[in-house]
Design an enzyme around this catalytic site. Sequence first.
Site, PDB file in Angstrom:
ATOM      1  CB  SER A 110      13.243  -3.398  -3.043  1.00  0.00           C
ATOM      2  OG  SER A 110      12.103  -3.462  -3.686  1.00  0.00           O
ATOM      3  CE  LYS A 122      10.979   0.110  -4.300  1.00  0.00           C
ATOM      4  NZ  LYS A 122      11.178  -1.076  -4.309  1.00  0.00           N
ATOM      5  CB  SER A 169      10.026  -1.611  -0.077  1.00  0.00           C
ATOM      6  OG  SER A 169      11.112  -2.109  -1.203  1.00  0.00           O
TER       7      SER A 169
END
Length: 263
Positions: free
Chosen positions: A47, A50, A104
């Site tokens: 993640s 992101k 997240s």
Amino acid sequence: MGITVLQAAPRPPAKLLLKSASALVLDQATGQALLEKQAGAVQPIASLTKLMTAMVLLDAHLDPQEILTITNDDKDILRHSKSRLPVGTRLPREQALLLALLASENRAAHALGRTFPGGLATFVQAMNAKARELGLEETKFEDPSGLSAGNVASAHDLARIMEAAYRYPEIRDFTTRPETSIQAGRRSIQFPNTNALVRSPRWTIGLSKTGYIEEAGRCLVMQAMLANRPVLIILLDSWGKYSRLGDANRIKQWLEARVGPKG
């Protein structure tokens, strides 16, 4: 593998044992590497992806108040991970970005890519184009959430991604809020920041992102003030649930012991 330590003062290096497989600490003001451990190894980043998702979205200058709807298409069919964001939830694009960065939330990140002009494939192309723009030859992206193990980078590349992301006020703000909430029907759903250190009075954090998939291990990147200097901390493939936070605290103690907490 050992850790390369570049001293801030001419003292013998203290023993610093980190549980992350790859680590990098940079003085943000000078670019000097204060600590390196396999920082050139290219590996899945989960993640941490992101951060790139956010930059591509913000570069497009789309309406932050446009309402997006979480659909079945946003469910994780690769890993079947859980989400606290129900299908059918309607929320502004800006709030979806907040959830993707702070909590997240994979469904939020996927929805941001899915609703991008041209669709998900065009969004991923833009992510890879942004990586090339930043000079990241070995960084690759396959999805906006980080669920794919094909999203890869090195600690050195992530430092450059963080430098770029730090220039966006929204990313600095959203990644460091302690928590947020959304209204889903009659329910209010609370979302805490996935990095517990943003809630610690011992830390001054200007940017933060966590990540985890099995192939990537536990990951953490932060911009923080340590020993009265801005530093970038990249920790990849940490094996324990809390060891990335432990590594961050060990780095903080180590650096402040070298130069003092006030520099």
